[in-house]
Scaffold this motif. Structure first.
Motif, PDB file in Angstrom:
ATOM      1  N   GLY A   1     -13.728   9.017  -6.298  1.00 31.45           N
ATOM      2  CA  GLY A   1     -12.748   8.882  -5.230  1.00 31.45           C
ATOM      3  C   GLY A   1     -11.597   7.986  -5.613  1.00 31.45           C
ATOM      4  O   GLY A   1     -11.532   7.437  -6.725  1.00 31.45           O
ATOM      5  N   ILE A   2     -10.688   7.811  -4.674  1.00 29.53           N
ATOM      6  CA  ILE A   2      -9.529   6.936  -4.863  1.00 29.53           C
ATOM      7  C   ILE A   2      -9.295   6.189  -3.555  1.00 29.53           C
ATOM      8  O   ILE A   2      -9.301   6.786  -2.482  1.00 29.53           O
ATOM      9  CB  ILE A   2      -8.284   7.745  -5.284  1.00 29.53           C
ATOM     10  CG1 ILE A   2      -7.179   6.834  -5.812  1.00 29.53           C
ATOM     11  CG2 ILE A   2      -7.802   8.665  -4.206  1.00 29.53           C
ATOM     12  CD1 ILE A   2      -7.178   6.710  -7.294  1.00 29.53           C
ATOM     13  N   VAL A   3      -9.168   4.863  -3.644  1.00 29.93           N
ATOM     14  CA  VAL A   3      -8.934   4.032  -2.462  1.00 29.93           C
ATOM     15  C   VAL A   3      -7.774   3.101  -2.770  1.00 29.93           C
ATOM     16  O   VAL A   3      -7.838   2.296  -3.713  1.00 29.93           O
ATOM     17  CB  VAL A   3     -10.185   3.208  -2.093  1.00 29.93           C
ATOM     18  CG1 VAL A   3      -9.877   2.290  -0.910  1.00 29.93           C
ATOM     19  CG2 VAL A   3     -11.362   4.108  -1.776  1.00 29.93           C
ATOM     20  N   GLU A   4      -6.701   3.225  -2.014  1.00 26.02           N
ATOM     21  CA  GLU A   4      -5.513   2.375  -2.203  1.00 26.02           C
ATOM     22  C   GLU A   4      -5.079   2.338  -3.671  1.00 26.02           C
ATOM     23  O   GLU A   4      -4.881   1.282  -4.265  1.00 26.02           O
ATOM     24  CB  GLU A   4      -5.772   0.956  -1.683  1.00 26.02           C
ATOM     25  CG  GLU A   4      -6.019   0.892  -0.180  1.00 26.02           C
ATOM     26  CD  GLU A   4      -6.220  -0.525   0.318  1.00 26.02           C
ATOM     27  OE1 GLU A   4      -5.942  -1.472  -0.461  1.00 26.02           O
ATOM     28  OE2 GLU A   4      -6.663  -0.688   1.465  1.00 26.02           O
ATOM     29  N   ASP A   5      -4.975   3.520  -4.255  1.00 22.26           N
ATOM     30  CA  ASP A   5      -4.541   3.699  -5.645  1.00 22.26           C
ATOM     31  C   ASP A   5      -5.519   3.114  -6.657  1.00 22.26           C
ATOM     32  O   ASP A   5      -5.145   2.911  -7.826  1.00 22.26           O
ATOM     33  CB  ASP A   5      -3.153   3.091  -5.880  1.00 22.26           C
ATOM     34  CG  ASP A   5      -2.060   3.865  -5.174  1.00 22.26           C
ATOM     35  OD1 ASP A   5      -2.278   5.062  -4.883  1.00 22.26           O
ATOM     36  OD2 ASP A   5      -1.000   3.282  -4.891  1.00 22.26           O
ATOM     37  N   THR A   6      -6.750   2.843  -6.252  1.00 23.75           N
ATOM     38  CA  THR A   6      -7.769   2.334  -7.165  1.00 23.75           C
ATOM     39  C   THR A   6      -8.869   3.375  -7.310  1.00 23.75           C
ATOM     40  O   THR A   6      -9.472   3.778  -6.305  1.00 23.75           O
ATOM     41  CB  THR A   6      -8.384   1.022  -6.655  1.00 23.75           C
ATOM     42  OG1 THR A   6      -7.357   0.047  -6.518  1.00 23.75           O
ATOM     43  CG2 THR A   6      -9.445   0.511  -7.622  1.00 23.75           C
ATOM     44  N   PRO A   7      -9.160   3.841  -8.530  1.00 25.06           N
ATOM     45  CA  PRO A   7     -10.280   4.765  -8.716  1.00 25.06           C
ATOM     46  C   PRO A   7     -11.597   4.088  -8.328  1.00 25.06           C
ATOM     47  O   PRO A   7     -11.850   2.943  -8.717  1.00 25.06           O
ATOM     48  CB  PRO A   7     -10.248   5.079 -10.215  1.00 25.06           C
ATOM     49  CG  PRO A   7      -8.898   4.682 -10.675  1.00 25.06           C
ATOM     50  CD  PRO A   7      -8.460   3.552  -9.797  1.00 25.06           C
ATOM     51  N   VAL A   8     -12.406   4.793  -7.566  1.00 22.61           N
ATOM     52  CA  VAL A   8     -13.731   4.313  -7.177  1.00 22.61           C
ATOM     53  C   VAL A   8     -14.750   5.351  -7.633  1.00 22.61           C
ATOM     54  O   VAL A   8     -14.705   6.506  -7.193  1.00 22.61           O
ATOM     55  CB  VAL A   8     -13.840   4.083  -5.660  1.00 22.61           C
ATOM     56  CG1 VAL A   8     -15.236   3.583  -5.305  1.00 22.61           C
ATOM     57  CG2 VAL A   8     -12.791   3.084  -5.191  1.00 22.61           C
ATOM     58  N   LEU A   9     -15.642   4.939  -8.513  1.00 24.84           N
ATOM     59  CA  LEU A   9     -16.646   5.834  -9.061  1.00 24.84           C
ATOM     60  C   LEU A   9     -18.010   5.408  -8.545  1.00 24.84           C
ATOM     61  O   LEU A   9     -18.474   4.298  -8.840  1.00 24.84           O
ATOM     62  CB  LEU A   9     -16.635   5.799 -10.594  1.00 24.84           C
ATOM     63  CG  LEU A   9     -15.533   6.559 -11.331  1.00 24.84           C
ATOM     64  CD1 LEU A   9     -14.146   6.098 -10.931  1.00 24.84           C
ATOM     65  CD2 LEU A   9     -15.721   6.438 -12.837  1.00 24.84           C
ATOM     66  N   ALA A  10     -18.641   6.270  -7.756  1.00 21.99           N
ATOM     67  CA  ALA A  10     -19.977   5.996  -7.229  1.00 21.99           C
ATOM     68  C   ALA A  10     -20.981   6.736  -8.099  1.00 21.99           C
ATOM     69  O   ALA A  10     -21.109   7.965  -8.016  1.00 21.99           O
ATOM     70  CB  ALA A  10     -20.075   6.438  -5.775  1.00 21.99           C
ATOM     71  N   LEU A  11     -21.671   5.995  -8.948  1.00 21.82           N
ATOM     72  CA  LEU A  11     -22.617   6.584  -9.888  1.00 21.82           C
ATOM     73  C   LEU A  11     -24.009   6.658  -9.274  1.00 21.82           C
ATOM     74  O   LEU A  11     -24.368   5.811  -8.455  1.00 21.82           O
ATOM     75  CB  LEU A  11     -22.657   5.761 -11.179  1.00 21.82           C
ATOM     76  CG  LEU A  11     -21.311   5.459 -11.846  1.00 21.82           C
ATOM     77  CD1 LEU A  11     -21.532   4.671 -13.130  1.00 21.82           C
ATOM     78  CD2 LEU A  11     -20.540   6.738 -12.128  1.00 21.82           C
ATOM     79  N   PRO A  12     -24.816   7.642  -9.673  1.00 16.33           N
ATOM     80  CA  PRO A  12     -26.174   7.749  -9.140  1.00 16.33           C
ATOM     81  C   PRO A  12     -27.020   6.531  -9.479  1.00 16.33           C
ATOM     82  O   PRO A  12     -26.751   5.811 -10.453  1.00 16.33           O
ATOM     83  CB  PRO A  12     -26.718   9.006  -9.832  1.00 16.33           C
ATOM     84  CG  PRO A  12     -25.510   9.766 -10.281  1.00 16.33           C
ATOM     85  CD  PRO A  12     -24.486   8.727 -10.607  1.00 16.33           C
ATOM     86  N   GLY A  13     -28.064   6.327  -8.700  1.00 21.33           N
ATOM     87  CA  GLY A  13     -28.923   5.156  -8.878  1.00 21.33           C
ATOM     88  C   GLY A  13     -29.969   5.301  -9.956  1.00 21.33           C
ATOM     89  O   GLY A  13     -30.424   4.304 -10.529  1.00 21.33           O
ATOM     90  N   TYR A  14     -30.397   6.541 -10.274  1.00 23.74           N
ATOM     91  CA  TYR A  14     -31.355   6.698 -11.364  1.00 23.74           C
ATOM     92  C   TYR A  14     -30.692   6.279 -12.666  1.00 23.74           C
ATOM     93  O   TYR A  14     -29.566   6.718 -12.978  1.00 23.74           O
ATOM     94  CB  TYR A  14     -31.829   8.134 -11.464  1.00 23.74           C
ATOM     95  CG  TYR A  14     -32.903   8.496 -10.468  1.00 23.74           C
ATOM     96  CD1 TYR A  14     -33.995   7.664 -10.244  1.00 23.74           C
ATOM     97  CD2 TYR A  14     -32.838   9.695  -9.763  1.00 23.74           C
ATOM     98  CE1 TYR A  14     -34.985   7.997  -9.333  1.00 23.74           C
ATOM     99  CE2 TYR A  14     -33.829  10.048  -8.849  1.00 23.74           C
ATOM    100  CZ  TYR A  14     -34.898   9.186  -8.637  1.00 23.74           C
ATOM    101  OH  TYR A  14     -35.869   9.528  -7.741  1.00 23.74           O
ATOM    102  N   PRO A  15     -31.358   5.454 -13.468  1.00 27.13           N
ATOM    103  CA  PRO A  15     -30.698   4.843 -14.629  1.00 27.13           C
ATOM    104  C   PRO A  15     -30.084   5.818 -15.623  1.00 27.13           C
ATOM    105  O   PRO A  15     -28.953   5.622 -16.062  1.00 27.13           O
ATOM    106  CB  PRO A  15     -31.811   4.011 -15.272  1.00 27.13           C
ATOM    107  CG  PRO A  15     -32.725   3.671 -14.142  1.00 27.13           C
ATOM    108  CD  PRO A  15     -32.716   4.877 -13.259  1.00 27.13           C
ATOM    109  N   VAL A  16     -30.823   6.876 -16.003  1.00 28.10           N
ATOM    110  CA  VAL A  16     -30.272   7.810 -16.991  1.00 28.10           C
ATOM    111  C   VAL A  16     -29.088   8.564 -16.403  1.00 28.10           C
ATOM    112  O   VAL A  16     -28.057   8.751 -17.044  1.00 28.10           O
ATOM    113  CB  VAL A  16     -31.350   8.782 -17.500  1.00 28.10           C
ATOM    114  CG1 VAL A  16     -30.764   9.696 -18.577  1.00 28.10           C
ATOM    115  CG2 VAL A  16     -32.545   8.021 -18.052  1.00 28.10           C
TER     116      VAL A  16
END
Length: 413
Positions: A294-309
Motif C-alpha cells: 500500500g501507500i500512505v501519505e506518499d510512504t510505501p507500506v508493505l504488510a508482510l505475512p507473519g509466517y517466517p519463510v
C-alpha cells in the motif's frame, strides 16, 4: 463476527496478482514519490553506497610516464640492432635526463626521465664497472616497457553513472583520480514493525511465539543498503496499528510483519486502506501469497505475512526492490549456482514457487536437494538452506535431474 469482518474472512483470496504485476504496481507508486536526498561523504564511508552523480577523472592515472620494469631508461633508437653477439653500448648517467647514447637506471613504477622513450629490462643489460657503461643485448622499440601517462585512466574519462553501487575497487580507483569525497544517495530509512498479540521477546509460554520476523527483516534492510528502525511488537488492535504506522510515516518505507491475510485478527490491510490506499492484496507466489502492498501519505507500506519463510520471500520480492528504487539503483539479479535437482519440486501452475534447497558436491557434480516444498512457518527450512529455486508461473513443477539455478538471496546483491 462483524459484517465487514465476515465478508473479508469468508471471501479469502479469490484472485491473486502475479508477482511481476504486483512489483510493477509498487514500482510506479514508489518512483512517483520523493525519495531520500543526497549527501557528500568521504570515500572511506562510501563502500556499498549508491552514487548520486556522474564521475569523471580529474587527472591521468598514472599521471606520469612510468617504468613498467626494472632496468634502464634509454632512447630506443640507441638500441637498434642490439643482440647477444652485437650489444649496443651506452654510458650510464646519474641524471634525470636521458641524453643520446646514455642510459639512466630506473625501477618498476619510477618516472621515466626526460628524453627516455623506452626501458631495457635489467635481464638484457650488463654493467661494465670499469668504464661506467652498459651493454644492451636486446633492442627495444619506442614506448616498450613504459606505462604512459593516462594508460590506466585518462583525464576527463567518464567513470561512473548515478545509480552505481560503489565497491572497494571503485573506491581505490576514485582516490587514484583525485577524489576524496563523493555524492551518494542517502540510505532509505525503513520502519520495521512486528505485529501480533502472540509475539514475545522472552522465553515463550504455551501459545506465545518468539518474535523473529522483525529481527530478520531489519537486518536484511541493513544488508540491502537501508537504515532500519526495529520497533517493539504491536498487538492486534486497529488503533495501536494505526498509531504505529503513523509514527513511522517520517520514514521512507514502513514494513509490518504479520496480520496481512484475511483472518479476523489480520487487520493490516484495513488499517492501510483507512490511512491511505491498498495497491495489492494477495500475490500469486508460494510461500507468502497474503502480502499487502500500500501507500500512505506518499510512504510505501508493505504488510508482510507473519509466517517466517513467507515473510522473507516477500521481503526479497518487494522490500529489496523498493529500497533499490528509492536509492535510484538498478535491481541486480541474485547470484546463482547451477546444480542438478535431486528430487522433483512440485508447484501450482499460475503461482511462482520458491523452493528451498541445500547444495552438495557428489563426484564432482553439484546437486540441489529440496529441504522442504511447503511449510511457510518452518524458519529452519530457509535458514539451513543454501538458497532457493524459483519455479515460474508457467511450469507445473520441475522434474528430478533438471539443471536448476539456485539463488543465493542472502548475499547483498
Amino acid at each position: 463476527m462483524e459484517g465487514a469482518d465476515r465478508d473479508r474472512t469468508e471471501a479469502g483470496f479469490k484472485q491473486r496478482t502475479r508477482v511481476a504485476d504486483a512489483r510493477e504496481i509498487l514500482r510506479e507508486a514508489v518512483t512517483a514519490v520523493e525519495g531520500p536526498g543526497t549527501e557528500r561523504i568521504a570515500l572511506e564511508r562510501a563502500d556499498g553506497r549508491v552514487l548520486a552523480e556522474s564521475v569523471t577523472a580529474a587527472r591521468n592515472v598514472p599521471h606520469y610516464d612510468r617504468a613498467a620494469m626494472d632496468g634502464y631508461a634509454v632512447r630506443a633508437s640507441d638500441t637498434f640492432g642490439a643482440n647477444d653477439r652485437s650489444p649496443a653500448v651506452v654510458h650510464v648517467a646519474e641524471s634525470d635526463h636521458v641524453a643520446p647514447e646514455t642510459a639512466v637506471r630506473v625501477h618498476t613504477g619510477s618516472e621515466v626521465p626526460e628524453g627516455g622513450d623506452a626501458v631495457v629490462m635489467i635481464e638484457h643489460a650488463e654493467t661494465l664497472e670499469a668504464t661506467g657503461e652498459v651493454e644492451i643485448t636486446d633492442a627495444v622499440a619506442e614506448g616498450e616497457n613504459v606505462a604512459p601517462a593516462g594508460e590506466d585512466v585518462e583525464e576527463g574519462q567518464h567513470l561512473y553513472e548515478p545509480g552505481h553501487r560503489l565497491r572497494p575497487s571503485d573506491l581505490g580507483l576514485l582516490r587514484s583520480v583525485g577524489r576524496e569525497r563523493v555524492v551518494v544517495a542517502e540510505r532509505p530509512t525503513v520502519g520495521v514493525i512486528p505485529t501480533g498479540e502472540e509475539l514475545v521477546s522472552h522465553d515463550p509460554d504455551p501459545g506465545e511465539v518468539i518474535e523473529t520476523n522483525g529481527l530478520t527483516i531489519s537486518r536484511l534492510v541493513e544488508r540491502w543498503g537501508g537504515a532500519a528502525t526495529y520497533r517493539d511488537v504491536v498487538t492486534d488492535d486497529r488503533e495501536a496499528l494505526r498509531v504505529a504506522i503513523e509514527r513511522d510515516l517520517t520514514k521512507d518505507v514502513v514494513v509490518t510483519t504479520g496480520g496481512s491475510s484475511v483472518g479476523k485478527r489480520d487487520l493490516m490491510p484495513e488499517v492501510i486502506d483507512d490511512l491511505g490506499e491498498v495497491l495489492v492484496h494477495g500475490v500469486a507466489l508460494k510461500p507468502g501469497h497474503p502480502v499487502c502492498l500500500g501507500i500512505v501519505e506518499d510512504t510505501p507500506v508493505l504488510a508482510l505475512p507473519g509466517y517466517p519463510v513467507a515473510c522473507i520471500v516477500n521481503a526479497v520480492q518487494f522490500l529489496r526492490p523498493t529500497i533499490r528504487w528509492l536509492e535510484g539503483a538498478p535491481l541486480e539479479p541474485h547470484p546463482t549456482t547451477q546444480a542438478r535437482l535431486e528430487r522433483k519440486i512440485p508447484s501450482e501452475p499460475g503461482t511462482r514457487t520458491f523452493a528451498r534447497v541445500r547444495l552438495e558436491e557428489r563426484d564432482g557434480e553439484r546437486v540441489a536437494i529440496p529441504t522442504r516444498a511447503s511449510g511457510s512457518g518452518v524458519l529452519s527450512s530457509v535458514a539451513l538452506a543454501d538458497g532457493w529455486v524459483v519455479v515460474e508461473e508457467s511450469r507445473e513443477g520441475i522434474p528430478a535431474g533438471e539443471t536448476v539455478a539456485v539463488e543465493d538471496w542472502e548475499l547483498p546483491a
